[in-house]
Design an enzyme around this catalytic site. Sequence first.
Site, mmCIF file in Angstrom:
data_model
loop_
_atom_site.group_PDB
_atom_site.id
_atom_site.type_symbol
_atom_site.label_atom_id
_atom_site.label_comp_id
_atom_site.label_asym_id
_atom_site.label_seq_id
_atom_site.Cartn_x
_atom_site.Cartn_y
_atom_site.Cartn_z
ATOM 1 N N ASP A 137 0.879 -1.169 0.000
ATOM 2 C CA ASP A 137 0.000 0.000 0.000
ATOM 3 C C ASP A 137 0.914 1.215 0.000
ATOM 4 O OD1 ASP A 137 -1.574 2.167 0.690
ATOM 5 O OD2 ASP A 137 -2.602 1.159 2.343
ATOM 6 N N GLN A 147 2.818 4.115 2.765
ATOM 7 C CA GLN A 147 2.381 3.502 4.037
ATOM 8 C C GLN A 147 3.109 2.202 4.403
ATOM 9 O OE1 GLN A 147 -1.988 3.137 5.036
ATOM 10 N NE2 GLN A 147 -1.536 0.945 4.997
ATOM 11 N N GLY A 164 18.443 -6.076 0.870
ATOM 12 C CA GLY A 164 18.630 -7.414 0.291
ATOM 13 C C GLY A 164 17.357 -8.183 0.024
ATOM 14 N N ASN A 165 16.267 -7.845 0.748
ATOM 15 C CA ASN A 165 15.025 -8.608 0.631
ATOM 16 C C ASN A 165 13.900 -7.762 1.226
ATOM 17 O OD1 ASN A 165 12.917 -10.590 1.301
ATOM 18 N ND2 ASN A 165 14.483 -12.117 0.802
ATOM 19 N N TYR A 167 0.332 -0.187 15.214
ATOM 20 C CA TYR A 167 -0.578 -0.378 14.096
ATOM 21 C C TYR A 167 -0.236 0.578 12.966
ATOM 22 C CZ TYR A 167 -4.674 -0.696 11.198
ATOM 23 O OH TYR A 167 -5.506 -0.870 10.122
ATOM 24 N N LYS A 180 -3.333 -2.815 7.966
ATOM 25 C CA LYS A 180 -3.510 -4.262 8.062
ATOM 26 C C LYS A 180 -2.521 -4.954 7.123
ATOM 27 C CE LYS A 180 -5.916 -6.777 10.765
ATOM 28 N NZ LYS A 180 -5.438 -6.747 12.141
ATOM 29 N N ASP A 205 -3.022 -7.330 4.857
ATOM 30 C CA ASP A 205 -3.534 -7.417 3.492
ATOM 31 C C ASP A 205 -2.790 -8.458 2.654
ATOM 32 O OD1 ASP A 205 -5.148 -5.439 4.463
ATOM 33 O OD2 ASP A 205 -4.123 -3.809 3.440
ATOM 34 N N ARG A 218 -9.919 0.326 10.851
ATOM 35 C CA ARG A 218 -8.712 0.421 11.676
ATOM 36 C C ARG A 218 -8.090 -0.951 11.967
ATOM 37 N NH1 ARG A 218 -8.729 5.745 13.002
ATOM 38 N NH2 ARG A 218 -10.746 6.712 12.657
HETATM 39 P P1 13P Z 1 -5.011 -0.567 5.060
HETATM 40 O O1 13P Z 1 -4.149 -1.506 5.846
HETATM 41 O O2 13P Z 1 -5.661 -1.237 3.895
HETATM 42 O O3 13P Z 1 -4.243 0.662 4.672
HETATM 43 O O4 13P Z 1 -6.213 -0.110 5.980
HETATM 44 C C1 13P Z 1 -5.906 0.607 7.122
HETATM 45 C C2 13P Z 1 -7.057 0.979 7.975
HETATM 46 O O5 13P Z 1 -6.850 1.228 9.146
HETATM 47 C C3 13P Z 1 -8.414 1.040 7.445
HETATM 48 O O6 13P Z 1 -9.336 1.469 8.400
HETATM 49 MG MG MG Z 2 -4.046 2.030 3.339
HETATM 50 MG MG MG Z 3 -4.702 -2.158 2.283
#
Ligand code: 13P
Ligand code: MG
Ligand code: MG
Length: 389
Positions: A27, A109, A118-119, A246, A249, A251, A283
């Site tokens: 993202d 993000q 390297g990775n 945090y 996510k 994803d 969130r």
């Molecule tokens: P993403 O991880 O897709 O950026 O979403 C973050 C989030 O907190 C949505 O409420």
């Molecule tokens: Mg996002």
């Molecule tokens: Mg996302």
Amino acid sequence: MPGCFAIHLGAGQEEHVKITLSVIKADIGSVGGHIRPSQALLQSVRSWLDEHRDGLLLDCAISSTGDDIALLMTHRHGAGAEAVHHLAWECFREGTRVAKSQGLYGAGQDLLKDAFSGNVRGMGPAVAEMEFEERPGEPFLFFAADKTDPGAYNLPLYLAFADPMNTPGLILSPGLSRGFRFVVMDVSHTEGDRVIELNAPEDLYDLAALLRDGERFVVESIWSRETGEQAVVVSTSRLHNISGKYTGKDDPVMLVRVQKDFPATGEILAPYALGPYVAGSMRGSHQMPLMPVPLQSGISYFDGPPSVTCAAYAMHEGRFTEAVDPFANPFWDTVRNTVAEKAISMRRQGFFGAAMLPMSELEYTGIVEKLKALEPRFQMRPVEKPLAA
Ligand code: 13P
Ligand code: MG
Ligand code: MG
Ligand code: 13P
């Protein structure tokens, strides 16, 4: 500056005979909150990769799922090849510059580290890669999910690879009848990869005991016990393990080879009709049902629902066909309606109980400070002495 960047294979990074299928996803910014990358951002990623892939990649396909951009690539440099990871990292950095220039939200993000080392594993982007000898027909599925984490694939994979109620191939197809080996990772272990191998069907109950907890135990890969061939690889990164807080996510992305000695495409897709509750949505802190959506879908209700796309491909000598979209079929409209109803039902109870994730997941959010601030306001009530007899 486009065009001035070149990545070359280092010493000892000679080409392999086998094909490597790599997906690296991040993202790096989106329009209108965490909804979807801009067309300009996607275009910049596409043209940057086209300009710089020569000599490294056999093919690549760029796509988005919610606010995430995935680079699906084939090459002959093996899983974890530094040059391929570096290419993806620089591509996302270039995209971040475009995202910033457009004022996109969350620009960069998922690029959690400053310098490439390297990775990209452990740096923010999600990675899933497997190396194999191409079959004469090589159908595979590329899944990407937004607003959820890698445990979201646990149940669909268990059903597709271990349950004959879902997968008749386990009974009907000799290539499947010896079952599959699951490699499961303990993603709460941060000092290294802590994994366990379990065989279906013998270890079915042990597998279920682990996979029920998708925040801790995640299917990392699945292998045919008949041929030893790899069928599945899932990205297992947990961003809060990298940043300690945090930052969005995880994803997750997933690659699944299908047909012949693997389950058929329809057997892999069938479990998504359940719309199981998974971690994610607003969130990243809620339990919401997973909705199978068409390719390039954006995000909407309550920063969700957690959404999964599937792109079906065939390939020959590492060259992809066009992507076919199984979740665009009208069958999935009914599923989406049911999932929307489940989502609204759950949201009726707001922050309460099962609607929100347990504290173990929320401890990376601001609620920790809130609870700490309340600590001094708790008082011990004096114990009333019983009356003397
Ligand atoms: P993403 O991880 O897709 O950026 O979403 C973050 C989030 O907190 C949505 O409420
Ligand atoms: Mg996002
Ligand atoms: Mg996302
Ligand atoms: P295979 O062609 O891989 O045997 O699969 C056939 C089938 O019936 C799929 O549902």
